[in-house]
Design an enzyme around this catalytic site. Sequence first.
Site, PDB file in Angstrom:
ATOM      1  N   HIS B  28      30.878  52.194  47.329  1.00 32.53           N
ATOM      2  CA  HIS B  28      31.506  52.834  46.324  1.00 32.53           C
ATOM      3  C   HIS B  28      30.672  54.039  45.842  1.00 32.53           C
ATOM      4  CE1 HIS B  28      33.342  48.681  46.370  1.00 32.53           C
ATOM      5  NE2 HIS B  28      34.324  49.435  45.590  1.00 32.53           N
ATOM      6  N   GLY B 115      29.926  41.599  40.554  1.00 32.10           N
ATOM      7  CA  GLY B 115      31.040  42.005  41.321  1.00 32.10           C
ATOM      8  C   GLY B 115      32.405  41.503  40.834  1.00 32.10           C
ATOM      9  N   ASP B 147      33.867  51.251  32.438  1.00 25.04           N
ATOM     10  CA  ASP B 147      34.860  51.368  31.563  1.00 25.04           C
ATOM     11  C   ASP B 147      36.139  50.548  31.989  1.00 25.04           C
ATOM     12  OD1 ASP B 147      35.372  53.143  33.434  1.00 25.04           O
ATOM     13  OD2 ASP B 147      36.115  54.717  32.086  1.00 25.04           O
ATOM     14  N   LEU B 179      38.191  56.537  35.356  1.00 26.84           N
ATOM     15  CA  LEU B 179      39.062  56.030  36.435  1.00 26.84           C
ATOM     16  C   LEU B 179      38.588  54.632  36.993  1.00 26.84           C
ATOM     17  CD1 LEU B 179      39.119  59.462  38.556  1.00 26.84           C
ATOM     18  CD2 LEU B 179      40.886  58.533  37.459  1.00 26.84           C
ATOM     19  N   GLU B 356      34.028  29.726  26.321  1.00 24.26           N
ATOM     20  CA  GLU B 356      33.568  28.841  27.383  1.00 24.26           C
ATOM     21  C   GLU B 356      33.015  29.789  28.568  1.00 24.26           C
ATOM     22  OE1 GLU B 356      36.625  28.431  26.048  1.00 24.26           O
ATOM     23  OE2 GLU B 356      36.387  26.583  25.006  1.00 24.26           O
ATOM     24  N   HIS B 405      35.456  14.103  28.077  1.00 27.45           N
ATOM     25  CA  HIS B 405      36.997  13.942  27.853  1.00 27.45           C
ATOM     26  C   HIS B 405      37.692  13.922  29.162  1.00 27.45           C
ATOM     27  CE1 HIS B 405      35.418  14.335  23.934  1.00 27.45           C
ATOM     28  NE2 HIS B 405      36.805  13.883  23.256  1.00 27.45           N
ATOM     29  N   GLN B 417      43.953  18.335  26.910  1.00 28.23           N
ATOM     30  CA  GLN B 417      42.639  18.205  26.576  1.00 28.23           C
ATOM     31  C   GLN B 417      42.200  17.516  27.657  1.00 28.23           C
ATOM     32  OE1 GLN B 417      41.893  19.487  22.996  1.00 28.23           O
ATOM     33  NE2 GLN B 417      43.928  20.232  23.732  1.00 28.23           N
TER      34      GLN B 417
END
Lengths: 615, 615
Positions: B28, B115, B147, B179, B356, B405, B417
């Site tokens: 890149h 990444g 961005d 971009l 989380e 749980h 849950q």
Amino acid sequence: MNTRQLTELAQQLRVDSVRASAAAGSGHPTSSMSAADLMAVLLANHMRYDFERPAHPGNDRFVLSKGHASPLLYATYKAAGAINDTELLTFRRHGSRLEGHPTPRRLPWVETATGSLGQGLPVGVGIALAGKRLDRTGYRVWVLCGDSELAEGSVWEAAEHAGYEHLDNLTAIVDVNRLGQRGPTRHGHDLDAYARRFQAFGWHTVEVDGHDVDAIDRAYGEALSTAGQPTAIIARTLKGKGVASVQDREGLHGKPLPDAEEAIAELGGVRDLRVEVPHPPAARMVHPVSSGHADLPRYDIGDEVATRDAYGRALAALGTARGDVVALDGEVSDSTRSEFFAKEHPDRFFECYIAEQQLVATSVGMATRGWVPYASTFAAFLTRAYDFVRMASISGAGINLVGSHAGVAIGQDGPSQMGLEDLAMFRAIYGSTVLYPCDANQTAKLVAEMAGLDGIRYLRTSRGAGPVIYSPTEEFPIGGSKVLRASGDDRLTVVAAGVTLHEALAAAELLEREGVQVRVIDLYSVKPVDRRTLREAAESTGCLLTVEDHREEGGIGDAVLDAFTDGRPVPRLARLAVRTMPGSASPEEQLHAAGIDAESIAAAARLLVETAVVR
Amino acid sequence: MNTRQLTELAQQLRVDSVRASAAAGSGHPTSSMSAADLMAVLLANHMRYDFERPAHPGNDRFVLSKGHASPLLYATYKAAGAINDTELLTFRRHGSRLEGHPTPRRLPWVETATGSLGQGLPVGVGIALAGKRLDRTGYRVWVLCGDSELAEGSVWEAAEHAGYEHLDNLTAIVDVNRLGQRGPTRHGHDLDAYARRFQAFGWHTVEVDGHDVDAIDRAYGEALSTAGQPTAIIARTLKGKGVASVQDREGLHGKPLPDAEEAIAELGGVRDLRVEVPHPPAARMVHPVSSGHADLPRYDIGDEVATRDAYGRALAALGTARGDVVALDGEVSDSTRSEFFAKEHPDRFFECYIAEQQLVATSVGMATRGWVPYASTFAAFLTRAYDFVRMASISGAGINLVGSHAGVAIGQDGPSQMGLEDLAMFRAIYGSTVLYPCDANQTAKLVAEMAGLDGIRYLRTSRGAGPVIYSPTEEFPIGGSKVLRASGDDRLTVVAAGVTLHEALAAAELLEREGVQVRVIDLYSVKPVDRRTLREAAESTGCLLTVEDHREEGGIGDAVLDAFTDGRPVPRLARLAVRTMPGSASPEEQLHAAGIDAESIAAAARLLVETAVVR
């Protein structure tokens, strides 16, 4: 309703929340009581909904994002005449429709299962987007959020999406009761803190006293008249409002009131007000008629085509045949190839940007409105949305998820981009279908077939090109497999799919030259798995070797083993999978290093065949 | 460095990014070129770092959240003298340390693997929090974000956490090159849009021309002098900056430049500037000395204790013995019982609220600084952070995750849950350890043992109380199991863990009364699994029945099967698991409905034993 009636209705919702929780011996009455006024005003004065026709295309849509406040929701259903008092008191009992957290599997008025916080608003955004860009029947989407759940990034991902899409048909109602489960929230009663955040994402906001029914009424009116922006109504409330012994106190989350009788008396006793909820105006579903038959692309045997390319082209063709198919992508449509659909059907393509939770949530929202979504990103990045997939399965949502760039075969980009846990993740989802094609014609057929299945359907595609091995007329039933090589002399069966299927075929060639015949099975349907064919292969060859470009846990190896957990005799078994942490390397180097290329398969097969002889 | 030198350095970083990508044939470069000035100024004038001592406690910490810009990072390492030019050109080759996306497994200067977008800032927040509240050695944390990745909710979850914690040692540098991969981002070059969002979450912001090195220099200075708030530097940049044929153009993401030689010439040719990065001031690690021996709580056999309670108490005791242990929770510490730790060690407890992803990211960040984190929430909600767990394993991070749980045994709260996919999810993670205790003494021992393991360690706890069956002196080695019932007449082995272990013992009692002896194995170490004991049991009893409060895919059943994938003969196998979608019901009703209670186990065992006789 007027002020007095609304106040009475809100008290009834509180009383019924207290009663339902008391009858159950568990539940979240205090979280219900804080939002009772907000719900009363919405139901009586703003919601347009025909409870006898929940599928009415013009119905407003309500999502209880704070799903634990289910007593309030059920009390509301009672007030609307949708359920009776007897049913209300079955709350949380075995067999009752009124579960601890609401699910559409049981209740026709519930749009999406909630209970994992921070998911209601994202799904609401999906519904609102369907309303705005697909259905256009004028419905509004109302989402009741808790303040605690605004800590979830998914809420801001959704806020960003809604603001950007100018979803003025969406209203988030935030019940700021300042108390989470274990104590105060970050921002307490600082309504401005929440308003600033929503405004930054392009929302209109209204701050309001959440126990002043007239102010709430005006706030809803303001939301309805706001054009070009979604609205967030930030309401200051008190948890346990109306009962002094619990009101605004810590340590009472998720517990029935200590003295329900006394609380009911303090709230003015049991009432039985009935609200006539206004029906929506007549509206028609707009799903264009489906031609039923997709003119899928056809590939010649021997062509080199990546399954991700085949996915994109098949989806574009399916979109031409079926007007109810929509596609979504997480800003990688040039990689997943959903760009082919986007080019042909721009009105039904939804760019979700790099926001995989919203990608799945938008799909769920659109599926509630009858659309058939295909959402794609890298397989690796679908892990970002696992909780959303889990909740979608609880909803019973029918969505297609497509993960590209599976396994180490992607090559140089390295492990962060490699889907290596995706099969395990999707297989563990209730009622899921997991598909993993190895060629372009197979991919095309499976893409079309997925549309008609129930539940979560997952398709795994590959980055690199591979040879077409099936004729375009071949059929690939879900739950099936293909025996690609078989003879009476087979001494081993190699089970593979996707990229390793081609390696398995090459290994079989190698072994044949050495005088060793092996059977090869293409397990394109990883779940459900073709138990019969696997059992037959086991009985005639005595040993199975699975090979997969995935972690050794939860993938093809485990799927094959599943076929032998019926208590009957089991063949000898061995597996090849990715047991290392890969780095960067070419696709060929990766497959070799992971020990899942033709050479590695042949070596493992030789060893297994020899061991069998020794015994 | 002065303006001219900085500009030259930035050009060198661009040239080296182009060269590395050209040598690799992938990568890149354009995403690297946009941020070259930002990196040059940081490295030369603001970063304090001893590249020869990456573990120096006073070192600033840098995280490349936009991990695909790895050429820029490696070019920076070269400029700092940490790697040479020859190594730079091994980029993305098999065996090179310079992977497509950076990982700390290979490179000592990388804090965390990136990444998967939107994870660098959350981990940076964890490091900054460690700096502020634990280490206090004065280091700064710099995170370079793209961005595009600001679309991820996790970024705003992190922004919220950082703002709330007043992390003025944290600077986010946002490379707004407008971009993304497939085209323009949502907000293009609208720097204000990003600034508004960060400000709303309590950040100081600076908007800057990202190619004006003096302006960047001043912006970093402003960040360093801002007290009480984290700073976001929002920099307007051009993708591919400096090479006209690619600059600010679409369709060039993740591709080497079309003509590298020409681009290098346009950028002024190859340079070999070397930056003397200032070292940090002397500092000492502050981890309090560990006593090495935890005085764990002890429970009497027969006591009824929930494993979640045992977790909280053991962790508190471990925290007393070890000063390097920290605990984190997702706003449910009263449920997970990490509240016991919080009460005894408030300085080392971190409330992450209902977030989380940030919970796991904070753990990863703290682990990079040598702390030993235990992060807890409901098992079900750890699915929210699966991508973070996946990336943590790529980082090689040593973190303890605890999911309470587990399973249908939670009862009335319903499926949202219930942790039913957690074992599958964690087993598929590379190098993970998966533990599932059934009693309080076992839990305590495992909690202490986890601390010393490598990689991702997962402990699954239960909501309801169960009897203590082990003595407090019993040891539970990782990778072991316990044979709780065995005789020479055993006709079947039942393998269980957690709540189903107690059901299995009850079933064995039932069956014994009928004259059927069964062996019972407690598989508390689900991964690694005790192959030897399972193999022995299989050989002496001929058939294994697994029982788990989890989906049938990827859990205990599959873990047991793994013991038999070595090509040797396999026993008969059967499994009981949760195959339904549960609703609300009592814990007992749930276990019965799912077919995993004692009665169901006994029924399945009878059938298996009978089938064996018939054959």
